[in-house]
Design an enzyme around this catalytic site. Structure first.
Site, PDB file in Angstrom:
ATOM      1  N   TYR A   1      -7.226  12.615 -25.565  1.00 24.76           N
ATOM      2  CA  TYR A   1      -7.090  13.500 -24.403  1.00 24.76           C
ATOM      3  C   TYR A   1      -7.865  12.933 -23.213  1.00 24.76           C
ATOM      4  O   TYR A   1      -7.339  12.835 -22.103  1.00 24.76           O
ATOM      5  CB  TYR A   1      -7.608  14.897 -24.777  1.00 24.76           C
TER       6      TYR A   1
ATOM      7  N   LYS B   1      -5.987  11.627 -19.882  1.00 20.15           N
ATOM      8  CA  LYS B   1      -6.207  12.419 -18.659  1.00 20.15           C
ATOM      9  C   LYS B   1      -6.831  11.556 -17.564  1.00 20.15           C
ATOM     10  O   LYS B   1      -6.562  11.756 -16.384  1.00 20.15           O
ATOM     11  CB  LYS B   1      -7.039  13.663 -18.961  1.00 20.15           C
TER      12      LYS B   1
ATOM     13  N   SER C   1      -7.173  17.160 -15.712  1.00 22.66           N
ATOM     14  CA  SER C   1      -8.225  17.945 -16.372  1.00 22.66           C
ATOM     15  C   SER C   1      -9.556  17.423 -15.841  1.00 22.66           C
ATOM     16  O   SER C   1      -9.633  16.275 -15.374  1.00 22.66           O
ATOM     17  CB  SER C   1      -8.153  17.719 -17.881  1.00 22.66           C
TER      18      SER C   1
HETATM   19  N1  LIG Z   1      -6.508  25.112 -21.133  1.00 24.98           N
HETATM   20  C1  LIG Z   1      -7.456  24.310 -20.675  1.00 24.98           C
HETATM   21  O1  LIG Z   1      -8.655  24.548 -20.926  1.00 24.98           O
HETATM   22  C2  LIG Z   1      -7.100  23.135 -19.799  1.00 24.98           C
HETATM   23  C3  LIG Z   1      -8.121  22.521 -19.060  1.00 24.98           C
HETATM   24  C4  LIG Z   1      -7.814  21.437 -18.263  1.00 24.98           C
HETATM   25  C5  LIG Z   1      -6.513  20.967 -18.179  1.00 24.98           C
HETATM   26  N2  LIG Z   1      -5.530  21.580 -18.909  1.00 24.98           N
HETATM   27  C6  LIG Z   1      -4.177  21.034 -18.789  1.00 24.98           C
HETATM   28  O2  LIG Z   1      -3.310  22.034 -18.303  1.00 24.98           O
HETATM   29  C7  LIG Z   1      -1.970  21.779 -18.744  1.00 24.98           C
HETATM   30  C8  LIG Z   1      -1.413  23.039 -19.379  1.00 24.98           C
HETATM   31  O3  LIG Z   1      -2.267  23.369 -20.475  1.00 24.98           O
HETATM   32  P1  LIG Z   1      -2.342  24.843 -21.095  1.00 24.98           P
HETATM   33  O4  LIG Z   1      -3.756  25.078 -21.400  1.00 24.98           O
HETATM   34  O5  LIG Z   1      -1.581  25.777 -20.266  1.00 24.98           O
HETATM   35  O6  LIG Z   1      -1.599  24.529 -22.478  1.00 24.98           O
HETATM   36  P2  LIG Z   1      -0.722  25.484 -23.401  1.00 24.98           P
HETATM   37  O7  LIG Z   1      -0.670  24.738 -24.686  1.00 24.98           O
HETATM   38  O8  LIG Z   1      -1.252  26.857 -23.362  1.00 24.98           O
HETATM   39  O9  LIG Z   1       0.712  25.482 -22.689  1.00 24.98           O
HETATM   40  C9  LIG Z   1       1.411  24.289 -22.569  1.00 24.98           C
HETATM   41  C10 LIG Z   1       2.891  24.573 -22.429  1.00 24.98           C
HETATM   42  O10 LIG Z   1       3.526  23.298 -22.313  1.00 24.98           O
HETATM   43  C11 LIG Z   1       4.639  23.272 -23.182  1.00 24.98           C
HETATM   44  N3  LIG Z   1       4.910  21.902 -23.607  1.00 24.98           N
HETATM   45  C12 LIG Z   1       4.208  21.171 -24.500  1.00 24.98           C
HETATM   46  N4  LIG Z   1       4.772  19.970 -24.659  1.00 24.98           N
HETATM   47  C13 LIG Z   1       5.835  19.928 -23.827  1.00 24.98           C
HETATM   48  C14 LIG Z   1       6.825  18.953 -23.543  1.00 24.98           C
HETATM   49  N5  LIG Z   1       6.815  17.772 -24.176  1.00 24.98           N
HETATM   50  N6  LIG Z   1       7.790  19.233 -22.644  1.00 24.98           N
HETATM   51  C15 LIG Z   1       7.806  20.439 -22.017  1.00 24.98           C
HETATM   52  N7  LIG Z   1       6.903  21.419 -22.249  1.00 24.98           N
HETATM   53  C16 LIG Z   1       5.924  21.157 -23.144  1.00 24.98           C
HETATM   54  C17 LIG Z   1       4.254  24.169 -24.346  1.00 24.98           C
HETATM   55  O11 LIG Z   1       5.409  24.637 -25.050  1.00 24.98           O
HETATM   56  C18 LIG Z   1       3.488  25.275 -23.649  1.00 24.98           C
HETATM   57  O12 LIG Z   1       4.333  26.331 -23.237  1.00 24.98           O
HETATM   58  C19 LIG Z   1      -2.073  20.594 -19.710  1.00 24.98           C
HETATM   59  O13 LIG Z   1      -1.726  19.410 -19.044  1.00 24.98           O
HETATM   60  C20 LIG Z   1      -3.545  20.588 -20.094  1.00 24.98           C
HETATM   61  O14 LIG Z   1      -3.990  19.336 -20.509  1.00 24.98           O
HETATM   62  C21 LIG Z   1      -5.785  22.648 -19.716  1.00 24.98           C
END
Ligand SMILES: NC(=O)c1ccc[n+]([C@@H]2O[C@H](COP(=O)([O-])OP(=O)(O)OC[C@H]3O[C@@H](n4cnc5c(N)ncnc54)[C@H](O)[C@@H]3O)[C@@H](O)[C@H]2O)c1
Length: 275
Positions: free
Chosen positions: A165, A169, A152
């Site tokens: 977080y 991260k 992130s």
């Molecule tokens: N959305 C944002 O703004 C953002 C920004 C920067 C980084 N990220 C990173 O991107 C990645 C995905 O985030 P997102 O926004 O798509 O989140 P999200 O919550 O929309 O989707 C995450 C998915 O991961 C699955 N999941 C959660 N825990 C799990 C586990 N223990 N084992 C297997 N699957 C699991 C959930 O069921 C879900 O389908 C994360 O690492 C998050 O930190 C997100």
């Protein structure tokens, strides 16, 4: 300093490009959000994709959509990661690209319960360590492999209102850097995706700080999928779907006090917003 990065004594290793077409790829947390977009983009590029998610229905739906294979399971545990990789190998033969993407954002500050700090550590850091532990021996012996960590921008900077977080991260980014620095000359390509806000359920749940800091510049998950494929093609370590993050990262390193003052002004705006 002799041997310092970029000095004459450094043995430079060229950028390691990864070809998506025909590769066997795994995406953790691929049932929704960014993971689903990565799975779709890799499949569109000709990869055979294994879709993991804690939510078995979501994993199955995405796998069906992309002509892939679902392996539901929890990658926040050591057996969960091991079983996923064994099942993915059983299906794909070789795993060429592993997208260690699943992550959670929970907790706020130091009062966040211990169990919540631990959950963040297990998924946001140890999932990457455990996956690489399983994958590295095979990749190093064949001299090729590609490991993608979804960290992130919080891993390069910080996320206000979200200490567990931000800390974990940073750990994810640090581990990806360590892997690249250690195994780059042995055929390992490592990429670290560091977006700011992306319109997923995680962003929707990010509360007041997310509203003030992330919402306006938020992008679609599909843009992260595109950025991944560009990064794989040119072998870049840092994949920045929000290019402005590079400038913030440089400012943090070059004038840390000024950067911290700017972040603190943003914290005051969050408090004043009172949303
Ligand atoms: N959305 C944002 O703004 C953002 C920004 C920067 C980084 N990220 C990173 O991107 C990645 C995905 O985030 P997102 O926004 O798509 O989140 P999200 O919550 O929309 O989707 C995450 C998915 O991961 C699955 N999941 C959660 N825990 C799990 C586990 N223990 N084992 C297997 N699957 C699991 C959930 O069921 C879900 O389908 C994360 O690492 C998050 O930190 C997100």
């Amino acid at each position: 300093m002799p041997g310092a990065p970029g000095s004459d004594q450094t043995l430079m290793v060229g950028a390691r490009m990864t070809i998506v077409e025909g590769s066997g790829a795994v995406v953790t947390g691929g049932g929704a959000g960014i993971g689903r977009a990565l799975a779709r983009r890799l499949a569109a590029g000709g990869a055979r994709v294994v879709v993991n998610d804690l939510d078995a229905g979501a994993a199955a739906a995405v796998a069906a959509e992309v002509g892939g294979y679902a392996v539901p399971g929890d990658v926040a545990t050591e057996p969960g990661v091991r079983e996923l990789i064994a099942a993915a190998r059983g299906h794909l033969g070789e795993i060429d690209i592993f997208c260690s993407n699943a992550g959670i954002a929970e907790g706020t500050g130091p009062d966040t319960p211990e169990e919540s700090w631990q959950r963040s550590w297990e998924l946001n850091v140890m999932a990457h360590v455990r996956a690489s532990r399983e994958l590295l021996p095979g990749w190093l012996s064949r001299g090729r492999g590609c490991f993608v960590v979804t960290a992130s921008a919080a891993g390069l900077l910080t996320m206000l209102g979200a200490a567990p977080y931000s800390v974990t991260k940073h750990g994810a980014e640090a581990y990806a850097e360590w892997l690249a620095a250690t195994y780059g000359h042995r055929g390992l390509a490592v990429h670290c995706i560091c977006p700011q806000g992306v319109r997923t359920s995680m962003l929707a749940a990010s509360g007041r700080a997310g509203n003030v800091v992330l919402r306006e510049a938020a992008i679609e998950p599909e843009q992260v999928g595109e950025a991944l494929c560009e990064g794989l093609a040119d072998g870049r370590f840092l994949i920045l779907p929000h290019p402005e993050v590079l400038g913030y990262y440089g400012m943090r390193a070059g004038d840390t006090d000024r950067w911290l003052q700017g972040m603190n002004r943003m914290q005051q705006r969050i408090e004043e917003a009172g949303l």
